[in-house]
Scaffold this motif. Structure first.
Motif: not given
Length: 184
Positions: A173-178
């Motif tokens: 996942h990228n940062d925004s999906e965390m």
């Protein structure tokens, strides 16, 4: 003289080297004299397990790390190596989430580990396979939690092994999906 948190330094080393350190020792320090620019520091490590037991544990953990290396040796695809190491680790046991003073041994041979043990063992396996993988410490839904960041196609992506295990598939996942995660 510079005051250093040696207990934390030892814990950090143990977490970063789960293939070498079988037990996180109790660390006690004494400084002589108590003041001044030059001092002597006495560091004492106390273990729950005997040296012979720690060496036996290390041999068993070494065998598993070597097996993991062999399991991914023929893979040329980076994502495939990350995925295969995830599968290798997660298919070993039905895991119970527990903390231990022997994190890698307890995880790999007994099926007991917390998020930190999973993240640190996975990162060490990835490093041994030549991949860039780091451990991240923070919180998940307000609880202390550890997960990994892997380098894939020139960027770092998050991997929460326990979340992947629950969903049944390896995901990055990228940062925004965390959502629900907090880290520095």
């Amino acid at each position: 003289y510079r005051d250093v948190d040696l207990r934390q330094t030892v814990r950090h080393y143990a977490y970063q080297n789960p293939d070498k350190v079988m037990e996180i020792p109790q660390v006690t320090t004494r400084v002589y004299p108590e003041t001044g620019s030059s001092r002597l520091i006495e560091i004492r490590f106390t273990y729950q397990n005997a040296r012979s037991e720690l060496l036996r544990m290390k041999e068993q953990v070494d065998q598993i790390f070597t097996s993991a290396e062999l399991y991914v040796k023929e893979s040329a695809n980076v994502r495939d190596i990350y995925t295969r190491l995830f599968s290798f680790l997660m298919e070993r046991h039905e895991y119970s989430l527990e903390s231990s003073v022997t994190p890698s041994y307890s995880l790999l041979l007994k099926g007991n580990g917390d998020s930190s043990a999973f993240a640190n063992v996975y990162a060490a396996m990835c490093r041994r396979a030549g991949l860039d993988c780091r451990t991240v410490n923070g919180t998940k839904n307000g609880m202390p939690w550890s997960w990994n960041m892997v380098r894939f196609r020139g960027t770092y992506l998050h991997v929460d092994l326990l979340d992947c295990n629950m969903s049944g598939e390896f995901t990055m996942h990228n940062d925004s999906e965390m959502v629900g995660y907090v880290w520095e």
